[in-house]
Design an enzyme around this catalytic site. Structure first.
Site, PDB file in Angstrom:
ATOM      1  CG  LEU A 159      -2.062  -0.971   1.293  1.00 40.74           C
ATOM      2  CD1 LEU A 159      -2.804  -0.844   2.613  1.00 40.74           C
ATOM      3  CD2 LEU A 159      -3.027  -0.758   0.129  1.00 40.74           C
ATOM      4  CG  ASP A 160       0.486   3.966  -3.142  1.00 38.63           C
ATOM      5  OD1 ASP A 160       1.225   3.053  -3.530  1.00 38.63           O
ATOM      6  OD2 ASP A 160      -0.422   4.462  -3.829  1.00 38.63           O
ATOM      7  CD  GLN A 161       5.501   7.756   3.450  1.00 33.16           C
ATOM      8  OE1 GLN A 161       6.184   7.824   2.423  1.00 33.16           O
ATOM      9  NE2 GLN A 161       5.879   8.345   4.577  1.00 33.16           N
ATOM     10  CB  THR A 180      -2.861   3.979   0.267  1.00 28.42           C
ATOM     11  OG1 THR A 180      -2.776   4.788  -0.911  1.00 28.42           O
ATOM     12  CG2 THR A 180      -4.107   3.116   0.182  1.00 28.42           C
ATOM     13  CG  HIS A 191       1.508   5.663  -6.897  1.00 30.38           C
ATOM     14  ND1 HIS A 191       1.403   5.752  -5.526  1.00 30.38           N
ATOM     15  CD2 HIS A 191       2.821   5.867  -7.181  1.00 30.38           C
ATOM     16  CE1 HIS A 191       2.598   6.017  -5.005  1.00 30.38           C
ATOM     17  NE2 HIS A 191       3.477   6.077  -5.991  1.00 30.38           N
TER      18      HIS A 191
END
Length: 259
Positions: free
Chosen positions: A123-125, A127, A208
């Site tokens: 998961l993105d930072q 998110t 992303h």
């Protein structure tokens, strides 16, 4: 002296499997399916299968480390050295087990919870939401590999109004700079004061991807939460909390990727 009657499960039938191993009903009971008596009733009702075949007799012997044992078609996890957890990752935490720049990471939150844990995908930072962690290498590989097409569900808060035909367009597919992408489903959950909450389901894993997809159609994302990975739901987990998957959840997840 009169002997006590034999336990039905200890009396192998004429077709029972006499190979080395443990009696199936004992393995089921140890896995928490029910008492031995209850497990025998489930076998009698045809609800138990081993390696895809419905068990026909009591007293069958199995190898818990190798055999695929299922209840009502859902595999149960017997080995207790492999564990899988669900985490509600907070925003601002990077998906890594360690970080040489001393940033907050998933590994800090996990600590020594279990040996050999790895995160499944990323998961993105910025998110938040559902992240799976496991020490089962094959399960992690299959869940992350695009060929298994495991669906992920996201809730995104976006700016702007959502065009009526957007769901159709996204299902048909749009072209991004690194190739086409299409969603499995898309719906508007809520709209208020120029902001909307939308649900996006897709099996893409590119970096992303949800943010880029929505930005491409004019809906920049201000908050993004993953709420499900396949059949596993975030539910009401508090931010930063971790829970071990139940045997039923784990069995369903394994079935999804053919384990």
């Amino acid at each position: 002296m009169e002997l006590a009657p034999a336990h039905p499960g200890d009396r192998p039938g004429p077709d029972s499997d006499d190979r080395d191993g443990e009696r199936l009903q004992k393995v089921l009971a140890r896995a928490g399916v029910g008492s031995r008596r209850v497990c025998e009733d489930m076998i009698e009702a045809g609800r138990i299968s081993v390696n895809g075949a419905v068990v026909q007799v009591q007293g069958m012997r199995v190898d818990p480390a190798r055999d695929r044992i299922a209840v009502d078609g859902v595999r149960i996890e017997i080995r207790d050295d492999r564990v899988t957890y669900a985490m509600n990752k907070p925003p601002g935490v990077i998906t890594a087990m360690s970080d040489d720049r001393a940033r907050a990471c998933v590994g800090d939150m996990v600590g020594d919870l279990a040996k050999g844990l790895v995160h499944v995908g990323r998961l993105d930072q910025d998110t938040e939401g559902l992240l799976l962690l496991t020490n089962d290498g094959e399960l992690a590989h299959r869940l992350a590999h695009p060929s298994y097409e495991v669906r992920k569900t996201y809730l995104a808060q976006v700016s702007g109004s959502v065009p009526r035909d957007l769901a159709r367009r996204l299902r048909a597919g749009v072209e991004l700079e690194d190739g086409p992408v299409k969603v499995d489903s898309f719906r508007v959950v809520d709209t208020h004061a120029g902001q909307s909450v939308v649900e996006v389901v897709l099996h893409e894993g590119r970096k992303h991807i949800v943010r880029r997809l929505l930005a491409h159609v004019g809906l920049p994302v201000s908050r993004l939460t993953r709420t499900a990975v396949g059949p596993i739901q975030l539910q009401r987990m508090r931010s930063g909390s971790i829970r071990r998957l139940s045997k039923e959840e784990l069995g369903t997840l394994q079935e999804l990727v053919g384990l």
